[in-house]
Design an enzyme around this catalytic site. Structure first.
Site, short mmCIF file in Angstrom:
data_model
loop_
_atom_site.label_atom_id
_atom_site.label_comp_id
_atom_site.label_asym_id
_atom_site.label_seq_id
_atom_site.Cartn_x
_atom_site.Cartn_y
_atom_site.Cartn_z
N ASP A 136 0.89 -1.18 0.20
CA ASP A 136 0.05 0.02 -0.08
C ASP A 136 0.84 1.32 -0.14
O ASP A 136 0.43 2.10 0.55
CB ASP A 136 -1.02 0.02 1.15
CG ASP A 136 -2.18 0.84 1.21
OD1 ASP A 136 -2.69 1.43 2.31
OD2 ASP A 136 -2.39 1.44 -0.09
N LYS A 167 2.94 3.54 -5.52
CA LYS A 167 2.52 2.36 -6.44
C LYS A 167 3.32 2.18 -7.59
O LYS A 167 3.29 0.81 -8.00
CB LYS A 167 1.20 3.17 -7.28
CG LYS A 167 0.14 3.79 -6.30
CD LYS A 167 -0.27 2.70 -5.03
CE LYS A 167 -0.87 3.38 -3.95
NZ LYS A 167 -0.94 2.59 -2.71
N ASP A 196 -3.28 -2.96 -2.58
CA ASP A 196 -4.28 -1.85 -2.52
C ASP A 196 -4.01 -1.21 -3.88
O ASP A 196 -2.81 -1.14 -4.39
CB ASP A 196 -4.18 -1.11 -1.20
CG ASP A 196 -5.36 -0.27 -1.35
OD1 ASP A 196 -5.15 0.88 -0.48
OD2 ASP A 196 -6.33 -0.57 -1.70
N ASN A 197 -5.07 -0.36 -4.22
CA ASN A 197 -4.90 0.38 -5.33
C ASN A 197 -4.64 -0.11 -6.69
O ASN A 197 -4.21 0.90 -7.40
CB ASN A 197 -3.91 1.60 -4.99
CG ASN A 197 -4.33 2.13 -3.57
OD1 ASN A 197 -3.61 1.96 -2.73
ND2 ASN A 197 -5.54 2.70 -3.39
N GLU A 208 -11.38 4.21 -1.35
CA GLU A 208 -11.88 4.57 0.00
C GLU A 208 -12.55 5.79 0.19
O GLU A 208 -12.41 6.86 -0.48
CB GLU A 208 -10.72 4.81 1.11
CG GLU A 208 -9.44 5.54 0.68
CD GLU A 208 -8.45 4.90 -0.24
OE1 GLU A 208 -8.59 3.71 -0.74
OE2 GLU A 208 -7.21 5.28 0.04
O1 LIG Z 1 -0.19 6.93 -2.37
C1 LIG Z 1 -0.90 6.15 -1.73
N1 LIG Z 1 -0.32 5.65 -0.90
C2 LIG Z 1 0.92 5.61 -0.49
C3 LIG Z 1 1.30 6.32 0.79
C4 LIG Z 1 2.70 5.92 1.21
N2 LIG Z 1 2.76 5.72 2.81
N3 LIG Z 1 4.02 5.48 2.72
C5 LIG Z 1 4.73 5.26 1.83
C6 LIG Z 1 6.06 4.60 1.40
C7 LIG Z 1 6.21 3.82 2.23
C8 LIG Z 1 7.66 2.94 2.04
C9 LIG Z 1 8.42 3.57 0.98
N4 LIG Z 1 9.68 3.00 0.77
C10 LIG Z 1 10.11 3.95 -0.32
N5 LIG Z 1 8.91 4.91 -0.79
C11 LIG Z 1 7.83 4.50 0.23
C12 LIG Z 1 6.77 5.03 0.41
N6 LIG Z 1 3.85 5.71 0.52
C13 LIG Z 1 -2.37 6.13 -2.01
C14 LIG Z 1 -3.27 7.19 -2.81
C15 LIG Z 1 -4.35 7.00 -3.08
C16 LIG Z 1 -5.15 8.05 -3.78
C17 LIG Z 1 -6.05 7.70 -4.73
C18 LIG Z 1 -6.76 8.66 -5.32
C19 LIG Z 1 -6.30 9.97 -5.15
F1 LIG Z 1 -6.88 11.21 -6.03
C20 LIG Z 1 -5.30 10.42 -4.41
C21 LIG Z 1 -4.51 9.41 -3.73
C22 LIG Z 1 -5.13 6.13 -2.34
C23 LIG Z 1 -4.39 5.22 -1.69
O2 LIG Z 1 -5.22 4.06 -1.18
C24 LIG Z 1 -3.12 4.94 -1.35
O3 LIG Z 1 -2.48 4.03 -0.75
MG LIG Z 2 -4.10 2.52 -0.41
#
Ligand SMILES: O=C(NCCc1nnc(-c2ccc3[nH]cnc3c2)[nH]1)c1cc(-c2ccc(F)cc2)cc(O)c1O
Ligand SMILES: [Mg+2]
Length: 214
Positions: free
Chosen positions: A141, A144, A169-170, A199
């Protein structure tokens, strides 16, 4: 300056949820996201599918890539069997700080390890650092475009075993086209798509469950 959205989400948990009651923490976050501010938690509809897969796998060792505010961390940890443990990787230190407090409010801090840093940096060191042989369950999650490189890295590091369940997810919104093509075409995975919605919205999204065949 003021507060960030994760900080406002945490305050909603501390004001609305009962300490030690993970169900009330989940409900408080869903209420905040539906009625105050949208946030990128897996949410209640996809969360129900996550719950059913975690319950079916009943993992002793679980990995989450992308903690954010800890919502799915709490959903997974509350369903772990006795002795089960969840490692969750978070890149953003502000997200990690909020997640630790959300997880503690739910009373699940003993089953969860929040690890700060890039997934690509940490995955090769999980075995030596945490004494992990392999993972029974992985929830993807995070960013992407990292889903595909990170599962290839997990394979190379021998952290997947026959039967390891990946849940992503996604896969529709924002979408992970290269990951989907890989797990659906590879002889090493058996994949299934669970249709749902982004969500707290009516937009299409879904979860892809892929069993590693070794
Ligand atoms: O970007 C997402 N999720 C990612 C956050 C994250 N939290 N932690 C990280 C990490 C963790 C370790 C990592 N290691 C290296 N990069 C890293 C990034 N990334 C995300 C975006 C949406 C979304 C949908 C529609 C929209 F209009 C806008 C947004 C919906 C979702 O369910 C998501 O999960
Ligand atoms: Mg997500």
């Amino acid at each position: 300056t003021g507060t960030t959205r994760p900080q406002r989400l945490l305050r909603a948990v501390q004001e609305r949820a009962t300490r030690g009651d993970s169900e009330s923490v989940i409900a408080a976050i869903d209420h905040f996201c539906r009625h105050q501010e949208w946030a990128m938690n897996v949410g209640d509809e996809k969360g129900f599918i996550l719950d059913s897969v975690v319950s079916e796998v009943s993992p002793q060792t679980a990995l989450e890539l992308g903690t954010y505010c800890g919502y799915s961390t709490v959903r997974i940890a509350r369903l772990l069997p006795p002795g089960g443990h969840l490692i969750t990787l978070e890149f953003n230190p502000n997200y990690a700080a909020v997640a630790r407090q959300v997880i503690a409010w739910a009373g699940l801090e003993d089953m969860v390890q929040v690890v700060e840093g890039a997934s690509g940096d940490w995955i090769p060191h999980l075995r030596e650092h945490f004494g992990i042989e392999s993972f029974d369950f992985v929830f993807l999650d995070h960013w992407k475009e990292l889903y595909l490189p990170d599962i290839k890295l997990l394979e190379e590091c021998g952290l997947l075993r026959k039967g390891t369940v990946l849940l992503a997810d996604n896969v529709v919104c924002p979408g992970t086209p290269d990951y989907l093509e890989y797990v659906r075409k590879s002889q090493s995975y058996e994949s299934h798509y669970f249709g749902s919605h982004l969500e707290y919205t009516r937009a299409e999204d879904g979860l892809e469950k892929s069993v590693y065949l070794g």
